[in-house]
Each structure stands twice: as C-alpha cells, then as structure tokens.
Design a protein around this motif. Sequence first.
Motif, mmCIF file in Angstrom:
data_model
loop_
_atom_site.group_PDB
_atom_site.id
_atom_site.type_symbol
_atom_site.label_atom_id
_atom_site.label_comp_id
_atom_site.label_asym_id
_atom_site.label_seq_id
_atom_site.Cartn_x
_atom_site.Cartn_y
_atom_site.Cartn_z
ATOM 1 N N ARG A 1 -110.086 -71.430 -38.786
ATOM 2 C CA ARG A 1 -108.955 -71.297 -37.858
ATOM 3 C C ARG A 1 -109.373 -71.416 -36.388
ATOM 4 N NH1 ARG A 1 -105.805 -66.114 -40.694
ATOM 5 N NH2 ARG A 1 -106.086 -66.837 -42.866
ATOM 6 N N ILE A 2 -110.629 -71.701 -36.151
ATOM 7 C CA ILE A 2 -111.111 -71.821 -34.770
ATOM 8 C C ILE A 2 -110.608 -73.123 -34.154
ATOM 9 C CG2 ILE A 2 -113.168 -72.132 -33.333
ATOM 10 C CD1 ILE A 2 -114.628 -70.200 -35.165
ATOM 11 N N ASP B 1 -105.781 -60.782 -38.257
ATOM 12 C CA ASP B 1 -105.474 -61.937 -39.117
ATOM 13 C C ASP B 1 -104.747 -63.055 -38.357
ATOM 14 O OD1 ASP B 1 -105.436 -63.389 -41.488
ATOM 15 O OD2 ASP B 1 -103.495 -62.578 -42.095
ATOM 16 N N PRO B 2 -105.347 -63.582 -37.282
ATOM 17 C CA PRO B 2 -104.664 -64.608 -36.481
ATOM 18 C C PRO B 2 -104.620 -65.958 -37.188
ATOM 19 C CG PRO B 2 -106.901 -64.314 -35.707
ATOM 20 C CD PRO B 2 -106.690 -63.274 -36.758
ATOM 21 N N GLU B 3 -103.635 -66.768 -36.806
ATOM 22 C CA GLU B 3 -103.520 -68.123 -37.341
ATOM 23 C C GLU B 3 -104.414 -69.101 -36.583
ATOM 24 O OE1 GLU B 3 -101.799 -69.130 -40.013
ATOM 25 O OE2 GLU B 3 -101.385 -67.003 -40.374
ATOM 26 N N LEU C 1 -118.048 -64.092 -39.026
ATOM 27 C CA LEU C 1 -116.662 -64.287 -39.455
ATOM 28 C C LEU C 1 -116.580 -64.646 -40.934
ATOM 29 C CD1 LEU C 1 -115.099 -66.392 -36.542
ATOM 30 C CD2 LEU C 1 -114.810 -63.950 -36.982
ATOM 31 N N ALA C 2 -115.526 -64.183 -41.565
ATOM 32 C CA ALA C 2 -115.247 -64.620 -42.928
ATOM 33 C C ALA C 2 -114.914 -66.109 -42.907
ATOM 34 C CB ALA C 2 -114.074 -63.821 -43.498
ATOM 35 N N PRO C 3 -115.208 -66.840 -43.989
ATOM 36 C CA PRO C 3 -114.994 -68.298 -44.010
ATOM 37 C C PRO C 3 -113.582 -68.719 -43.609
ATOM 38 C CG PRO C 3 -116.273 -67.631 -45.916
ATOM 39 C CD PRO C 3 -115.836 -66.367 -45.242
ATOM 40 N N GLU C 4 -112.562 -67.966 -44.018
ATOM 41 C CA GLU C 4 -111.197 -68.382 -43.698
ATOM 42 C C GLU C 4 -110.921 -68.344 -42.192
ATOM 43 O OE1 GLU C 4 -110.732 -64.036 -45.279
ATOM 44 O OE2 GLU C 4 -112.063 -65.783 -45.565
#
Length: 466
Positions: A205-206, A168-170, A198-201
Amino acid sequence: MPSWIAAITAGAGICAMAALALPSATLAQAIPVTAVRMSETEQARPPLPDLLSQRERAQVVNRILEERLETIIPQIMREEGVDLWVLMAREYFEDPVTASMLDAKSMSARRRTILIFHDPCDADCEGEPIERLTVSRYGLADLFEPAWNPDEQPDQWQAVADIIAARDPEAIAVNVSDLTAFGDGMTHSQYLAMTDKLAPEYRERIVSGETLSVRWLETRTPGEVALYPGIVRIAHAIIGEAFSRDVITPGETTATDVEWWYRERLSGLGLIPWFHPSIGIQREGAEEMLRGDEVIQPGDLLWTDFGITYLRLSTDTQHLAYVLKPGETEAPEGLRQGLANSNRVQDILLENFAVGLSGNDVLANSREQALSEGLDPSIYTHPIGTHGHGAGPAIGFWDNQNGDPRGAGPIRANTAWSIELTSYSEVPEWGGQKIDFRTEEDAFFDGETVQFLDGRQTEITLIGAE
C-alpha cells in the motif's frame, strides 16, 4: 507592534498580528489578500520596516505553522486520496518537508524524527481533524502527539509498524521521488528499515508522497499572505540601500564590495540570505557582464540578485540601477525603454497564469505572445515560499526556453511566485549594443490573478555621480 505588520493590512480594518491569534477558520475569513504598494518616489529607496525580536519571530512562525498544519494537511491528503503519510528525518539530514514542520525552537531533527499524519475519515467524512503523531518519547511543540514509549518498545520502526497496523490505512505515502528533491526525503536505508517491520499487505500500500510534499510546500495560507508583502518590503529596502551613494562610490567601489556589504548588513539585522548576493555591471563597449573586483564607474548599468528568508518565507529580487555621469539627471532613454520592455514581458506572463495549466504551457503561451509583440524574452520564473527556489512547476529556465519535465506539473491557486525573466534590447545611446534587462519580483497567485507582493521596479534606480 512593528509598523510594517499593521501596514500590510492597512485599510482592511484588521492587524495581522492580532489576526494571528485567532482560530484558523476566523483567520482565513479575516485576512484579505493585500499588498504594500510602492509609489514611484519610494521605489528607489523605501524605508526599512521594523523587524521583530527573536521571541516575536518564533511566536509568528509557530502560529503560522499551526495554521498550515490545520488547514493544508487535511486538504491535500483528502484530495490526493492518502490516509496515512510517514515523514522521517535524521539529525542534520532533514527531509525538506519535515524540516518545515519543526517548531521555532527545534533547530534540527532530534536523533531520528518520524512524523505520521493519519486521516481517520472515510470518503464521506468532513471536518474530522487529521491525527498528528511523532514517533518519539516527547511531543513536538504541542503540534504532534507523542506516540512511542521506548521502555515498552525499544525498536522505533516497529513502533511505526504497530501504529500503521492499528490504523489499517489504504494508502501509505512516503517521500520518494526522482523528479523533485522536495518529495525525496526518505533515504534508502530508512525505507528498508521501515518496510522490514511492516506486514506484507502494508508494503503493497506504499505510494509516493511526492505530490503531497509539493502541495504542502507550495501552498500559502492567509496568514502567510498577510505577512509576505512586509517581508518583500524588507528586501526592497535593503536593495535600495545597496544601490545608493551610502554604499557605492563610483570609481572606488567594486561589485564584490557591494556583495559583501549585503552580507554584513543582513548579519547586523539578524537576517539570513538563502544565496550569496550578486552584483553585475553592464557597460558601454563591454561584451559581457562584469563582476568581481571590477570597479563601478559613472555610466554603468548595475544589476543585483538578492534574497532573504524571514519568518520562514523567502524573497528573490533582481533590480537595476544606473550610475549617473556628471551632468546627467536620468538614465539614457534606451536603458529606460529596455526596462519597460521587461515590464511588458512581466505583464504578458502574469496574464497567462491559469489554474491547471502546466508551467510549460504558461511558458509557451507567454513566449509566443511576447515574440509576436517584437520583444526578445527569456523567462525563468519559479515558485517561492518556504524555499527560495520553491516547490511546484517551473516556468522556463534561463538555459531552456522549451518544455522541461520540471515544468510539467499544474499551477495551483494560493501559490507564490518569483517572476524572474529578462528581455534583450538594443540601446541606441550605446551604439546599438544589446543589453540584458533582468528583472525579478515576488508575487502571489490567488487562482484568478497574480499580484506583486510589494510592487515592482518600473524605473531604473539612479546613483549620483557626486
């Protein structure tokens, strides 16, 4: 132990090879920034240092890589606010950063190599190690832990997505950049394949890994700084051989002959050039530099551009030589003064280095000072290290002496530089002909001062007419 490795720390009470066996913290404290200095009598032809065997080279490369991973990665990820960095490379199509992280026995990426760095620390955390994973069935030389079992999850990119979700990185850095090739290793197809899983969230965060890539590649560790002078000495010694009667017979040898002599010499030593060596001839009455099949004659001013890569560190050097005419014992005073003028431009450039200034700032400040002293400079200095034209801000280009987007980045401490430049000077002995006095030497910037790694050429090398 080869003598040059001991020599680079002479007087400091420690040997580089012994230090390389120490833990990184001890290594950072123990190895000082030292340099092998050439006396004036040694400048023309320093002896060739002993070279390591292939096995010994691999041991040094792996130890330095471990030191880099343990020290540079935590620093740059935490300073740049990135807690997860994804690197990928396909076999024979390596991302420059990933290629620099392969151990000495890994000649290329295998199939698809995916590396992940994860920082488990929050903003106040210090001292916790960075998690280093390879999304593969096997680890990577005990430097990256394996994090994928294809029997359980056949889809490699889904395995990446699962690793990311579990942590769960920021901020998730991937190497995409329109400014530098060093930060642009993630191909379009692989980016789509990764983001599709990847999940949308997490897609939101990329971030770009451009700055991480540049900082990883440009930063030199204490172990590298200890080794670098000896590597530059190897290059200086080979140039000394090239600029001698052992290789050049005036009236017979061509510029091309010397270029290919370099290549054969390196092949015999088990060394590699990172570009084809160059030889140029400046001659009284000639309007431009002569190359190729032009025969070297007495009275010629020779120029060479030569670079090697050894122990994953590159060199880049330009020296000058003069072919004595019968009866001469030194180069004409006008030629000697021309090199002195280029040395002065070097001094000015080094004085203007400062942490935080951009390459464009240093270029402008240095040119202004050099011009005010009546010099006619052209500055095109670049970082050096893992690559010959290394990651980091450029300080001018030979065809652009104004600000450039590639010179907009900040200069940082613990970086190596190829101090490449020229000054133009009229030579009275050649009827006032304007000559190009190109020079290039490798140096290290510790954040306060810039020091040449193995001295610099201050006297034109002399090649006897007979």
